[in-house]
Motif scaffolding. Sequence first.
Motif, PDB file in Angstrom:
ATOM      1  N   PRO B 124     -75.251  97.055 -56.333  1.00 38.86           N
ATOM      2  CA  PRO B 124     -75.296  96.234 -57.549  1.00 38.86           C
ATOM      3  C   PRO B 124     -74.873  97.041 -58.765  1.00 38.86           C
ATOM      4  O   PRO B 124     -75.258  98.194 -58.932  1.00 38.86           O
ATOM      5  CB  PRO B 124     -76.778  95.838 -57.662  1.00 38.86           C
ATOM      6  CG  PRO B 124     -77.343  96.025 -56.309  1.00 38.86           C
ATOM      7  CD  PRO B 124     -76.535  97.086 -55.626  1.00 38.86           C
ATOM      8  N   ALA B 125     -74.086  96.413 -59.611  1.00 36.34           N
ATOM      9  CA  ALA B 125     -73.508  97.126 -60.744  1.00 36.34           C
ATOM     10  C   ALA B 125     -74.552  97.784 -61.620  1.00 36.34           C
ATOM     11  O   ALA B 125     -74.360  98.903 -62.098  1.00 36.34           O
ATOM     12  CB  ALA B 125     -72.647  96.177 -61.578  1.00 36.34           C
ATOM     13  N   GLU B 126     -75.679  97.121 -61.814  1.00 38.59           N
ATOM     14  CA  GLU B 126     -76.671  97.689 -62.733  1.00 38.59           C
ATOM     15  C   GLU B 126     -77.333  98.937 -62.168  1.00 38.59           C
ATOM     16  O   GLU B 126     -78.024  99.660 -62.878  1.00 38.59           O
ATOM     17  CB  GLU B 126     -77.737  96.655 -63.121  1.00 38.59           C
ATOM     18  CG  GLU B 126     -78.486  96.033 -61.978  1.00 38.59           C
ATOM     19  CD  GLU B 126     -77.762  94.814 -61.415  1.00 38.59           C
ATOM     20  OE1 GLU B 126     -76.618  94.569 -61.829  1.00 38.59           O
ATOM     21  OE2 GLU B 126     -78.327  94.134 -60.550  1.00 38.59           O
ATOM     22  N   GLU B 127     -77.122  99.211 -60.877  1.00 36.66           N
ATOM     23  CA  GLU B 127     -77.707 100.422 -60.302  1.00 36.66           C
ATOM     24  C   GLU B 127     -76.717 101.576 -60.289  1.00 36.66           C
ATOM     25  O   GLU B 127     -77.084 102.708 -59.972  1.00 36.66           O
ATOM     26  CB  GLU B 127     -78.193 100.144 -58.875  1.00 36.66           C
ATOM     27  CG  GLU B 127     -79.469  99.329 -58.824  1.00 36.66           C
ATOM     28  CD  GLU B 127     -79.863  99.000 -57.397  1.00 36.66           C
ATOM     29  OE1 GLU B 127     -79.415  99.714 -56.473  1.00 36.66           O
ATOM     30  OE2 GLU B 127     -80.590  98.004 -57.213  1.00 36.66           O
ATOM     31  N   ARG B 128     -75.475 101.290 -60.604  1.00 32.53           N
ATOM     32  CA  ARG B 128     -74.471 102.332 -60.463  1.00 32.53           C
ATOM     33  C   ARG B 128     -74.389 103.178 -61.720  1.00 32.53           C
ATOM     34  O   ARG B 128     -73.462 103.039 -62.531  1.00 32.53           O
ATOM     35  CB  ARG B 128     -73.107 101.716 -60.119  1.00 32.53           C
ATOM     36  CG  ARG B 128     -73.070 101.017 -58.762  1.00 32.53           C
ATOM     37  CD  ARG B 128     -71.648 100.742 -58.301  1.00 32.53           C
ATOM     38  NE  ARG B 128     -70.862 100.020 -59.277  1.00 32.53           N
ATOM     39  CZ  ARG B 128     -70.455  98.767 -59.136  1.00 32.53           C
ATOM     40  NH1 ARG B 128     -70.800  98.076 -58.057  1.00 32.53           N
ATOM     41  NH2 ARG B 128     -69.712  98.209 -60.068  1.00 32.53           N
ATOM     42  N   SER B 129     -75.369 104.038 -61.929  1.00 31.76           N
ATOM     43  CA  SER B 129     -75.316 104.969 -63.057  1.00 31.76           C
ATOM     44  C   SER B 129     -76.095 106.220 -62.695  1.00 31.76           C
ATOM     45  O   SER B 129     -76.952 106.197 -61.821  1.00 31.76           O
ATOM     46  CB  SER B 129     -75.907 104.345 -64.319  1.00 31.76           C
ATOM     47  OG  SER B 129     -77.313 104.474 -64.322  1.00 31.76           O
ATOM     48  N   ILE B 130     -75.799 107.308 -63.401  1.00 35.27           N
ATOM     49  CA  ILE B 130     -76.472 108.579 -63.118  1.00 35.27           C
ATOM     50  C   ILE B 130     -77.971 108.446 -63.339  1.00 35.27           C
ATOM     51  O   ILE B 130     -78.770 109.087 -62.646  1.00 35.27           O
ATOM     52  CB  ILE B 130     -75.864 109.717 -63.978  1.00 35.27           C
ATOM     53  CG1 ILE B 130     -76.570 111.053 -63.708  1.00 35.27           C
ATOM     54  CG2 ILE B 130     -75.962 109.391 -65.454  1.00 35.27           C
ATOM     55  CD1 ILE B 130     -76.417 111.585 -62.309  1.00 35.27           C
ATOM     56  N   LEU B 131     -78.378 107.605 -64.275  1.00 32.15           N
ATOM     57  CA  LEU B 131     -79.807 107.472 -64.552  1.00 32.15           C
ATOM     58  C   LEU B 131     -80.531 106.871 -63.355  1.00 32.15           C
ATOM     59  O   LEU B 131     -81.650 107.252 -63.031  1.00 32.15           O
ATOM     60  CB  LEU B 131     -80.025 106.610 -65.806  1.00 32.15           C
ATOM     61  CG  LEU B 131     -79.457 107.206 -67.101  1.00 32.15           C
ATOM     62  CD1 LEU B 131     -79.697 106.263 -68.274  1.00 32.15           C
ATOM     63  CD2 LEU B 131     -80.080 108.554 -67.390  1.00 32.15           C
ATOM     64  N   HIS B 132     -79.842 105.960 -62.665  1.00 33.04           N
ATOM     65  CA  HIS B 132     -80.456 105.388 -61.462  1.00 33.04           C
ATOM     66  C   HIS B 132     -80.451 106.388 -60.316  1.00 33.04           C
ATOM     67  O   HIS B 132     -81.405 106.483 -59.551  1.00 33.04           O
ATOM     68  CB  HIS B 132     -79.730 104.105 -61.056  1.00 33.04           C
ATOM     69  CG  HIS B 132     -80.325 102.898 -61.690  1.00 33.04           C
ATOM     70  ND1 HIS B 132     -81.358 102.183 -61.133  1.00 33.04           N
ATOM     71  CD2 HIS B 132     -80.058 102.295 -62.870  1.00 33.04           C
ATOM     72  CE1 HIS B 132     -81.704 101.185 -61.933  1.00 33.04           C
ATOM     73  NE2 HIS B 132     -80.919 101.233 -62.995  1.00 33.04           N
ATOM     74  N   VAL B 133     -79.338 107.101 -60.211  1.00 29.40           N
ATOM     75  CA  VAL B 133     -79.269 108.128 -59.163  1.00 29.40           C
ATOM     76  C   VAL B 133     -80.395 109.133 -59.354  1.00 29.40           C
ATOM     77  O   VAL B 133     -81.020 109.586 -58.392  1.00 29.40           O
ATOM     78  CB  VAL B 133     -77.894 108.840 -59.202  1.00 29.40           C
ATOM     79  CG1 VAL B 133     -77.908 110.112 -58.359  1.00 29.40           C
ATOM     80  CG2 VAL B 133     -76.797 107.898 -58.717  1.00 29.40           C
ATOM     81  N   ALA B 134     -80.657 109.479 -60.617  1.00 26.54           N
ATOM     82  CA  ALA B 134     -81.730 110.446 -60.893  1.00 26.54           C
ATOM     83  C   ALA B 134     -83.079 109.922 -60.422  1.00 26.54           C
ATOM     84  O   ALA B 134     -83.976 110.695 -60.097  1.00 26.54           O
ATOM     85  CB  ALA B 134     -81.767 110.764 -62.379  1.00 26.54           C
ATOM     86  N   ARG B 135     -83.218 108.595 -60.401  1.00 25.52           N
ATOM     87  CA  ARG B 135     -84.484 108.035 -59.933  1.00 25.52           C
ATOM     88  C   ARG B 135     -84.508 107.832 -58.420  1.00 25.52           C
ATOM     89  O   ARG B 135     -85.491 108.105 -57.759  1.00 25.52           O
ATOM     90  CB  ARG B 135     -84.734 106.678 -60.622  1.00 25.52           C
ATOM     91  CG  ARG B 135     -85.540 106.796 -61.912  1.00 25.52           C
ATOM     92  CD  ARG B 135     -85.575 105.510 -62.677  1.00 25.52           C
ATOM     93  NE  ARG B 135     -84.861 105.653 -63.945  1.00 25.52           N
ATOM     94  CZ  ARG B 135     -84.391 104.655 -64.663  1.00 25.52           C
ATOM     95  NH1 ARG B 135     -84.512 103.419 -64.251  1.00 25.52           N
ATOM     96  NH2 ARG B 135     -83.770 104.880 -65.801  1.00 25.52           N
ATOM     97  N   SER B 136     -83.385 107.345 -57.874  1.00 26.66           N
ATOM     98  CA  SER B 136     -83.375 107.043 -56.435  1.00 26.66           C
ATOM     99  C   SER B 136     -83.165 108.300 -55.598  1.00 26.66           C
ATOM    100  O   SER B 136     -83.618 108.377 -54.460  1.00 26.66           O
ATOM    101  CB  SER B 136     -82.285 106.011 -56.120  1.00 26.66           C
ATOM    102  OG  SER B 136     -81.009 106.535 -56.468  1.00 26.66           O
ATOM    103  N   HIS B 137     -82.443 109.275 -56.157  1.00 30.33           N
ATOM    104  CA  HIS B 137     -82.201 110.528 -55.445  1.00 30.33           C
ATOM    105  C   HIS B 137     -82.493 111.677 -56.393  1.00 30.33           C
ATOM    106  O   HIS B 137     -81.583 112.387 -56.853  1.00 30.33           O
ATOM    107  CB  HIS B 137     -80.744 110.619 -54.990  1.00 30.33           C
ATOM    108  CG  HIS B 137     -80.324 109.534 -54.046  1.00 30.33           C
ATOM    109  ND1 HIS B 137     -80.112 108.226 -54.421  1.00 30.33           N
ATOM    110  CD2 HIS B 137     -80.089 109.575 -52.710  1.00 30.33           C
ATOM    111  CE1 HIS B 137     -79.744 107.514 -53.372  1.00 30.33           C
ATOM    112  NE2 HIS B 137     -79.722 108.307 -52.326  1.00 30.33           N
TER     113      HIS B 137
END
Lengths: 239, 474, 177
Positions: B124-137
């Motif tokens: 999903p587009a709203e998850e495709r950011s470094i800030l989300h990556v920092a949370r998910s990984h």
Amino acid sequence: MTEANIRTLTIDGVDISARADQTILEAAREHNVDIPTLCHIEGLSSVGSCRLCLVEVKGARRLLPACVTQVEEGMEVTTHSPRIDRYRTMVLEMFFAERNHVCSVCVANGSCELQSLALRLGMTHVEIPYRYPQLPVDASHPRFTVDQNRCVLCTRCVRVCSEVEGANTWGVMGRGGHSMVITDLKEPWGDSETCTSCGKCVQVCPTGALFEKSHVGSKAPKHPEFLPYLRIMREGEQA
Amino acid sequence: MSRTITIDPVTRLEGHGKITLRLDDAGVVQDATFHVTQLRGFEKFCEGRPFYEMPNITARVCGICPVSHLIASSKACDAILAVRIPPVAANLRRILNLAQLVQSHALSFFYLSSPDLLLGMDAPAEERSILHVARSHPSIGADGVALRQFGQRVIEILAGRRIHPGWTVPGGVNEPLSEEKRDQLLGMIPGAVAAIQRTLTWFLGSIEKFSAEIGVFANFPTLFMGLIDDRGLAEYYDGALRVIDSEGNIIAGELDPAEYASYIGEAVEPYTYMKFPYYKPLGYPGGTYRVGPLARLNLAGRCDTPLADEEWRRFREMSARPVLSSFHYHYARLVEMLHATEKIEALLADREILDRHVRASASVNNAEGVGVAEAPRGTLIHHYRVDENGLITWANLVIATGHNNAAMNRGILQTARHYVQGDEVKEGMLNRVEAVVRTFDPCLSCSTHAMGRMPLTVELRAADGTLLREVRRG
Amino acid sequence: MSDVTTLATVWLDGCSGCHMSLLDMDERLIELSSQFELVYSPLVDRKTFPEQVDVTLVEGAVASEEDLSKIRKIREHTRILVSLGDCALTGNVSAMRNTCGPGPVLMRVYQENADVQRQVPRIGVPELLARVRPVHEVVPVDVFVPGCPPSAETIYQVLSELLAGRVPTLGGVAHFG
């Protein structure tokens, strides 16, 4: 020192005494009262042209430049107020809007009095429309460069060349917004026959307008401290 | 029916760009163009400036790779002075350049592309950011932040600040390196190496998920160009330019960078502010070539540092010939980060790096100067002409990303043809069209000496212009 | 002042250095990000500017027709507009072409410095404005942050203040350059 030579006045509500021949600026500085200046420099005559040192004097209709206004008995001087701050900021904005001051890429970035004034007076942007004049750079002198884009016409260069070095290489041509500092009769600096290459003008220039080529990249490129020292040495000779 | 799809803005890349796709009646992509929509004009407004100001001014071409411009510019100024700078100064500049490489590659890989690589192109587009990556990984996010920080810290320690630093000047550098700073820098190396190795492990473990993308992400024969040293190894600061073809044959072994204008031309297309450099002997567009990490690894005989050399060999095992898929720019970036970090260590370990004489002095001795270096994205060329007093009369900048312009346009067409088909346009399809551009890690501010960005709307219109459907992303 | 929960960042005609300085907060950016949602930015894949954003950081000067329409739209949909960095504040390097104008720039780049197909690009690219302008000459600005770029520490302070519900002034705190 006789009694007739002392004047008492107040600066920002504080009673002080000063010599009769002192200016408000001199008296203030002696008493650690801070008034911003640009065209003024210790060791040269004062001209009151930049208008940054404007102060309120009770009874005077206009704001007065502290660097050229002599103290008087009973004077009540205010050095900071909302009105004064507004005028000072306006003056500063005019400097920035008049020519092309791109601090980020200027040779004097970090060691510039104009830049420091903006910081000190809290000026973060300019409301006055920028003029974007087309102004030349003269790099003909082997050691020095003069960039008209960065000049604020403080005339320190003119004064130091005249009063201290005595060469009178620097002058001012034109009027109003078309004024410009020039070398000799507007000849390239490198062709000047009067210039002694002493570099005093470069040292007293408050901005990146006058600059020593070999000092590019230096963190402290200018050293105007020689000025009061030279003054004392010369006055000592004359005495 | 035929229609036009516009992807406006292309996100997660540096600068302003939009993509137009033209589909025919059968819903097949016929044409794709990449529009870069901003221009500042350094080549013109620098006229009249003293040449020694150019490093500082041209640093502002780009906030991601200002050091690259500082170095190419300083080298052009060195040429105007006609000086050979002290060897320690060249090595100090090298360290700065390599740190820039690490920092910029970390930005590209982690901050801009990792959302696609970790979460998938269809996430999903709203998850495709470094800030989300920092949370998910979180550990990967932490490595990304740490690696970019490593490069930036090296720059800060050497040059005084991270972005638009000074220090690099015509004739050398401003200040020698102190023993204390040298030790501080050396202390940072092991952590960086470990983070890169961790990244290589998970990335290589996941690469097979992208076999489809690898097949079509700007995967075609082109020439490759980059600087090499006299051993035929990748060189980032000096050396000669080499051009090879897609079979690995050397087309031009040792080109003098100062003579770039004799073998590199620039073409203009009406739809983009970014020009198209091409290899002159083969004309335009036949002389299309690629630069940057993929090119440099294809050109190199080997890597001259041990850990990177191992990774380089593994990289080259993918193909007996040069690696052609632009997807592998990502892989190449990681190998280069390792190489650069090891090289920084090697340069710092040399006792002479503490030498105090770091600047040569002279005045204007040449009316012209060319400075060439390898920026993170590829070969960077600064070319100045000055009058007798050293005031700039003319300037030309040929920017790393610009060299890849033609390949990017072709790559978009190739990717779009594979993924964007028929009547239904899914968001993930469009993300892939953007993702191929991201593999090149373009620096669009640089390449047009300007920058910008644009939002993304997809409009499906009939041949008569009627709006059929609108797909908005985000 | 009501809570600040949504943040946007935009780059106009700049070099992205201010955004890089924002990233130079390193792990502090990740920490801060728990306090807001980044709803629009070059770093995220949102393609349309949201209806209402609490704080937008704007980097870069207004140099093309596209920058102009963009910043006007952004101002309309933003509660607190922050001009970030010297290009947005004063025009800075982006405005250096104002002494000669866009015409000579286009001639130099696309006629003089090109070998084949010399022409000025016109299709699908926005027209350059006659003058590059600071953001506040075009729309009202609420916070001005000087620097080229402003330091990561300065940006951290600005964001922290805004997230705490205060509108900071940078006069006397950060300087141009």
